[in-house]
Scaffold this active site. Structure first.
Site, mmCIF file in Angstrom:
data_model
loop_
_atom_site.group_PDB
_atom_site.id
_atom_site.type_symbol
_atom_site.label_atom_id
_atom_site.label_comp_id
_atom_site.label_asym_id
_atom_site.label_seq_id
_atom_site.Cartn_x
_atom_site.Cartn_y
_atom_site.Cartn_z
ATOM 1 N N SER A 1 0.792 -1.176 -0.223
ATOM 2 C CA SER A 1 0.093 0.019 -0.031
ATOM 3 C C SER A 1 0.822 1.177 0.034
ATOM 4 O O SER A 1 1.858 1.319 0.594
ATOM 5 C CB SER A 1 -0.983 -0.048 1.094
ATOM 6 O OG SER A 1 -1.509 1.169 1.403
ATOM 7 N N GLU B 1 -9.901 2.011 4.444
ATOM 8 C CA GLU B 1 -9.706 3.195 3.608
ATOM 9 C C GLU B 1 -10.861 3.580 2.941
ATOM 10 O O GLU B 1 -11.095 4.969 3.065
ATOM 11 C CB GLU B 1 -8.656 2.722 2.365
ATOM 12 C CG GLU B 1 -8.461 3.627 1.134
ATOM 13 C CD GLU B 1 -7.565 3.032 0.018
ATOM 14 O OE1 GLU B 1 -6.511 2.416 0.572
ATOM 15 O OE2 GLU B 1 -7.948 3.147 -1.287
HETATM 16 C C1 6PG Z 1 -3.171 1.475 -1.567
HETATM 17 C C2 6PG Z 1 -4.663 1.611 -2.204
HETATM 18 C C3 6PG Z 1 -4.516 0.852 -3.690
HETATM 19 C C4 6PG Z 1 -5.901 0.893 -4.297
HETATM 20 C C5 6PG Z 1 -6.551 2.038 -4.618
HETATM 21 C C6 6PG Z 1 -7.773 2.154 -5.452
HETATM 22 O O1 6PG Z 1 -3.455 1.004 -0.457
HETATM 23 O O2 6PG Z 1 -2.174 1.667 -2.099
HETATM 24 O O3 6PG Z 1 -5.533 0.983 -1.590
HETATM 25 O O4 6PG Z 1 -4.285 -0.645 -3.578
HETATM 26 O O5 6PG Z 1 -5.889 0.254 -5.541
HETATM 27 O O6 6PG Z 1 -6.947 2.840 -3.352
HETATM 28 O O7 6PG Z 1 -9.005 1.514 -4.884
HETATM 29 P P1 6PG Z 1 -10.165 1.811 -5.558
HETATM 30 O O8 6PG Z 1 -10.014 2.027 -6.854
HETATM 31 O O9 6PG Z 1 -11.032 0.582 -5.188
HETATM 32 O O10 6PG Z 1 -10.835 2.990 -4.895
#
Ligand code: 6PG
Length: 477
Positions: free
Chosen positions: A128, A190
């Site tokens: 992440s 998140e």
């Molecule tokens: C991270 C994020 C990432 C995720 C985006 C988009 O931890 O870096 O969680 O992995 O892909 O946040 O998520 P959505 O398109 O579902 O909003």
């Protein structure tokens, strides 16, 4: 010289991760389906470290020292299976495949099992922090075998984010799919964080009557306090941004339909399977889904709302303070729900996940990084077997102090007709947990009435059924 690690899949995440390894002194083999990307990386960033570009899968594998460490950074799903099928036959016992994509943990479990039979370690790894995190230090959540972590751990520790106390934001989460499971819940949290922030914004806009620029300042001030976090920080940036083309606040010219790639939805689907009430996270997923139903929304715009007015200016600042309380209390609840899901997953799949360690590695690098995670870490350190974050005395005390404002904010939201599903679900969860009695007793009575589903009594052991259609006497079931 052979490469200590290889990265295949050089889109932005893979590319940045490869650069991160190289910048930390590792020799990195590179591979991509279309070779132009590989060359481009070397051309642009070759100075940053030692890269070994490989044109074919065979060359790539041959470039790696043994046991091989091969990171795949491709789209989750079929693309991942295709890459595994391409490389697995070229690997030998003891080699490691690290999947850094947002895979579903059930896929990871399947892949891990299949590859384990061939002696290959499959390390499903949550990563992440977006593009910047991949380059400068992400939070890393590897699953897989203990053996693979012994080999990979030191490298991951090096490239990971470091928390304020210097601790690397990586730990061996647990076997097989544990890492991807924890990453999934990270994303669910998140979603909840983002939804709660969105609700706070909408309340400040519609109830307090503030402009986006003014709200940006409020978020900036909140970011100095206990809400200090990456998401609050970027919220202020987004809200203060002005669209160059129109001169309007950026937030007013973006279509209000939130998209999602699926990890938040999985968090809720799996929670349903595990029987874990993640109502706040679920509301966040549903809120995105609702926002996307343009036709349904258009067909509903005529529906009546309340005739309430925004607060008078003199009351707005006090209201904003109350919103901060509501946001903070709701945040405690959504983390409580997320950590409950992690504990349930760990129990079901025998992962033995250390919740305190998860909180610790989320303190830096990841999207939900926040000062708040220090508090959760401390709560688990004080009591490793903590049943619920809400049982931690400090969190309970904070909610106790926040609850009047939290309730008042929901009253205002309801009177004004501002949708606040996240705040409301969090408060309902809190109130339900602390309730002496729940209407579930009535539900049991209804189930027994129409379907003889039986019930248990408060005063005696056993299962009972009332003869509802007869003399209403009770029989032991
Ligand atoms: C991270 C994020 C990432 C995720 C985006 C988009 O931890 O870096 O969680 O992995 O892909 O946040 O998520 P959505 O398109 O579902 O909003």
């Amino acid at each position: 010289t052979k490469a200590q690690i290889g990265v295949t899949g050089l889109a932005v995440m893979g590319r940045n991760l490869a650069r991160n390894f190289a910048r930390n002194g590792y020799t990195v083999a590179l591979h991509n389906r279309t070779a132009s990307r590989t060359h481009q990386l070397v051309e642009e960033f070759g100075e940053e470290g030692i890269f070994v570009p490989a044109g074919t899968a065979e060359e790539f594998v041959a470039a790696l020292e043994r046991p091989r460490r091969l990171v795949i950074m491709v789209k989750a799903g079929e693309a991942t299976d295709a890459v595994i099928q391409e490389f697995a036959p070229l690997l030998e016992s003891g080699d490691m495949i690290i999947d850094g994509g947002n895979a579903h943990f059930a896929d990871t479990r399947r892949r891990e099992k299949e590859l384990r039979e061939k002696g290959i370690h499959f390390v499903g790894t949550g990563i992440s922090g977006g593009e910047e995190g991949a380059l400068h230090g992400p939070s890393i959540m590897p699953g897989g075998s203990v053996e693979s972590y012994a080999s990979l751990g030191p490298m991951l520790e090096k490239i990971s984010a470091k928390a304020k106390d210097g601790a690397p934001c990586v730990t061996h989460v647990g076997p097989d799919g544990a890492g991807h499971f924890v990453k999934m819940v990270h994303n669910g949290i998140e979603y909840a964080d983002m939804q709660l922030i969105g609700e706070a914004y909408q309340l400040l806009r519609d109830v307090a009557g503030y402009s986006p620029a003014r709200i940006a300042d409020i978020f900036r001030s909140w970011n100095e306090g206990r809400l200090d976090s990456y998401l609050i920080e970027i919220t202020a940036e987004v809200l203060s941004h002005v669209d160059a083309a129109t001169g309007e606040p950026f937030v007013d010219i973006v279509q209000d339909q939130a998209e999602q790639k699926g990890t938040g939805r999985w968090t809720v689907q799996i929670a349903l399977d595990l029987g874990v009430p993640v109502s706040g996270i679920a509301e966040a997923v549903f809120a995105r889904s609702l926002s996307g139903h343009a036709d349904l929304r258009a067909a509903s715009r005529h529906l009546a709302g309340p005739s309430a007015l925004a607060l008078p200016e003199s009351e707005a600042a006090a209201f904003a303070d109350r919103v901060e309380q509501a946001l903070y209390a709701s945040k405690i609840v959504s983390y409580t729900q997320g950590f409950h899901e992690i504990a349930a997953g760990s129990e079901t799949y025998d992962w033995d996940i250390d919740s305190g360690a998860v909180a610790r590695i989320w303190r830096g690098g990841c999207i939900i990084r926040a000062a708040f995670l220090d508090r959760i870490t401390a709560a688990y350190e004080a009591e490793p077997g903590l049943v619920s974050l809400l049982s931690d005395k400090e969190f309970a005390d904070e909610i106790a102090a926040a609850q009047d404002d939290w309730r008042a904010v929901l009253v205002a939201a309801t009177i004004q007709g501002v949708p606040t599903p996240g705040f409301a679900a969090a408060l309902a969860y809190y109130d339900a947990l602390r309730a002496e009695r729940l209407p579930a007793a009535l539900t049991q009575g209804q189930r027994d009435f129409f379907g003889a589903h039986t019930y248990r009594r408060t005063d005696r052991e056993g299962s009972f059924h009332t003869l509802w259609g007869g003399d209403r006497s009770e029989v032991e079931a």
